[in-house]
Design a protein around this motif. Structure first.
Motif, short mmCIF file in Angstrom:
data_model
loop_
_atom_site.label_atom_id
_atom_site.label_comp_id
_atom_site.label_asym_id
_atom_site.label_seq_id
_atom_site.Cartn_x
_atom_site.Cartn_y
_atom_site.Cartn_z
N PHE A 1 7.97 71.32 33.27
CA PHE A 1 6.76 70.66 33.76
C PHE A 1 5.62 70.79 32.74
O PHE A 1 4.93 69.81 32.43
N ALA A 2 5.41 72.00 32.23
CA ALA A 2 4.32 72.24 31.29
C ALA A 2 4.52 71.47 29.98
O ALA A 2 3.57 70.87 29.45
N ILE A 3 5.75 71.47 29.47
CA ILE A 3 6.02 70.75 28.22
C ILE A 3 5.86 69.25 28.42
O ILE A 3 5.28 68.55 27.57
N GLY A 4 6.36 68.73 29.54
CA GLY A 4 6.23 67.30 29.80
C GLY A 4 4.79 66.85 29.88
O GLY A 4 4.39 65.85 29.28
N PHE A 5 3.97 67.60 30.63
CA PHE A 5 2.57 67.23 30.74
C PHE A 5 1.83 67.46 29.43
O PHE A 5 0.88 66.73 29.11
N GLY A 6 2.24 68.47 28.68
CA GLY A 6 1.61 68.70 27.38
C GLY A 6 1.83 67.53 26.44
O GLY A 6 0.91 67.07 25.76
N LEU A 7 3.06 67.01 26.41
CA LEU A 7 3.36 65.87 25.55
C LEU A 7 2.63 64.62 26.02
O LEU A 7 2.13 63.82 25.21
N ALA A 8 2.56 64.42 27.35
CA ALA A 8 1.85 63.25 27.88
C ALA A 8 0.37 63.31 27.54
O ALA A 8 -0.24 62.31 27.14
N ASN A 9 -0.24 64.48 27.70
CA ASN A 9 -1.65 64.62 27.35
C ASN A 9 -1.88 64.47 25.85
O ASN A 9 -2.92 63.94 25.43
N PHE A 10 -0.93 64.94 25.07
CA PHE A 10 -1.02 64.77 23.61
C PHE A 10 -1.08 63.29 23.25
O PHE A 10 -1.92 62.86 22.44
N ALA A 11 -0.22 62.50 23.87
CA ALA A 11 -0.19 61.07 23.57
C ALA A 11 -1.42 60.34 24.09
O ALA A 11 -2.05 59.55 23.37
N SER A 12 -1.81 60.62 25.34
CA SER A 12 -2.95 59.90 25.91
C SER A 12 -4.25 60.28 25.21
O SER A 12 -5.12 59.42 24.98
N THR A 13 -4.41 61.56 24.86
CA THR A 13 -5.62 61.98 24.15
C THR A 13 -5.69 61.34 22.77
O THR A 13 -6.77 60.91 22.32
N ALA A 14 -4.55 61.26 22.09
CA ALA A 14 -4.53 60.62 20.77
C ALA A 14 -4.94 59.16 20.85
O ALA A 14 -5.67 58.64 20.00
N LEU A 15 -4.50 58.47 21.91
CA LEU A 15 -4.88 57.06 22.08
C LEU A 15 -6.38 56.91 22.27
O LEU A 15 -7.02 56.04 21.67
N ILE A 16 -6.96 57.78 23.11
CA ILE A 16 -8.39 57.67 23.39
C ILE A 16 -9.22 58.04 22.16
O ILE A 16 -10.21 57.37 21.83
N VAL A 17 -8.81 59.10 21.46
CA VAL A 17 -9.57 59.56 20.30
C VAL A 17 -9.61 58.50 19.20
O VAL A 17 -10.65 58.27 18.57
N HIS A 18 -8.48 57.81 18.98
CA HIS A 18 -8.39 56.86 17.88
C HIS A 18 -8.71 55.42 18.29
O HIS A 18 -8.68 54.52 17.45
N GLN A 19 -9.01 55.21 19.56
CA GLN A 19 -9.24 53.84 20.03
C GLN A 19 -10.47 53.21 19.38
O GLN A 19 -10.41 52.10 18.85
N VAL A 20 -11.60 53.91 19.40
CA VAL A 20 -12.83 53.37 18.83
C VAL A 20 -12.71 53.20 17.31
O VAL A 20 -13.05 52.13 16.77
N PRO A 21 -12.25 54.21 16.54
CA PRO A 21 -12.08 53.98 15.10
C PRO A 21 -11.14 52.83 14.77
O PRO A 21 -11.39 52.06 13.83
N PHE A 22 -10.07 52.68 15.56
CA PHE A 22 -9.14 51.58 15.31
C PHE A 22 -9.82 50.22 15.51
O PHE A 22 -9.68 49.31 14.69
#
Length: 212
Positions: A133-154
């Protein structure tokens, strides 16, 4: 100073937007816990509108003063609400879901409170399900956070959009997330939690693929 600031921000975001609010809601609700958690998470969806205001503040005053203004508003508005929250209904002589305790006849002993639900921390750490559970949510948050962080610069660098217009896209993203927050929260009260969780993870993975 930069890394110290990042660490403080990470600690604040992880504690206020993750486990602690969820635990409090779980203490107060049992029958409709999924819907209660969905409603609690609405703040993340509705907060997207602040991205437009923050982009405007940066354009008008620069990012340093914009952060100072935002920090002042956060402390002034959020702190009183946080201090008013109680950890468990039992702390106020209440029961979860607003239930009323059965009356106790004179001379009878009141029943003891029910034990806490779930595993203890030590039992959870020894469980393979917890780590999956922890690894799955960690990977999901890793992906979603990366999308949000790079959305404006992109959008500003590749699509030649202004900062305000790019920030507006974050507002649209967070508003659309309200559908998932409420919908999946309600579904969790009726369907298997595994199915609902798998659907949410699939949506995050599909979003990451579309972004590329």
């Amino acid at each position: 100073a930069f890394y110290g600031t990042v660490i403080i921000i990470a600690m604040g975001m992880s504690t206020t937007s993750g486990g602690i609010p969820n635990v409090v809601v779980a203490h107060w609700f049992r029958r409709k816990r999924g819907r209660a958690l969905g409603l609690m998470s609405l703040g993340g969806g509705l907060s997207g509108i602040t991205a437009i205001g923050f982009a405007w503040l940066i354009e008008q005053y620069g990012w340093r003063d914009a952060l100072m203004i935002t920090a002042g508003l956060q402390i002034t508005l959020a702190l009183p609400f946080v201090l008013s929250i109680r950890n468990k209904p039992q702390d106020m002589g209440l029961l979860p879901d607003g239930e009323v305790a059965a009356p106790v006849a004179e001379g009878e002993v009141a029943p003891k409170p029910q034990a806490s639900e779930g595993l203890t921390s030590r039992e959870a750490l020894r469980s393979s399900s917890f780590w999956r559970f922890a690894i799955g949510f960690g990977l999901a948050n890793f992906a979603s956070t990366a999308l949000i962080v790079h959305q404006v610069p992109f959008l500003t660098e590749s699509a030649n959009m202004s900062e305000t217009a790019a920030a507006t896209s974050i507002t649209a993203l967070t508003f659309l997330s309200i559908i998932g927050r409420l919908g999946l929260g309600a579904a969790a009260d009726f369907l298997s939690k595994r199915i609902v969780m798998a659907l949410a993870m699939a949506c995050v993975g599909l979003a990451a693929l579309l972004f590329t």
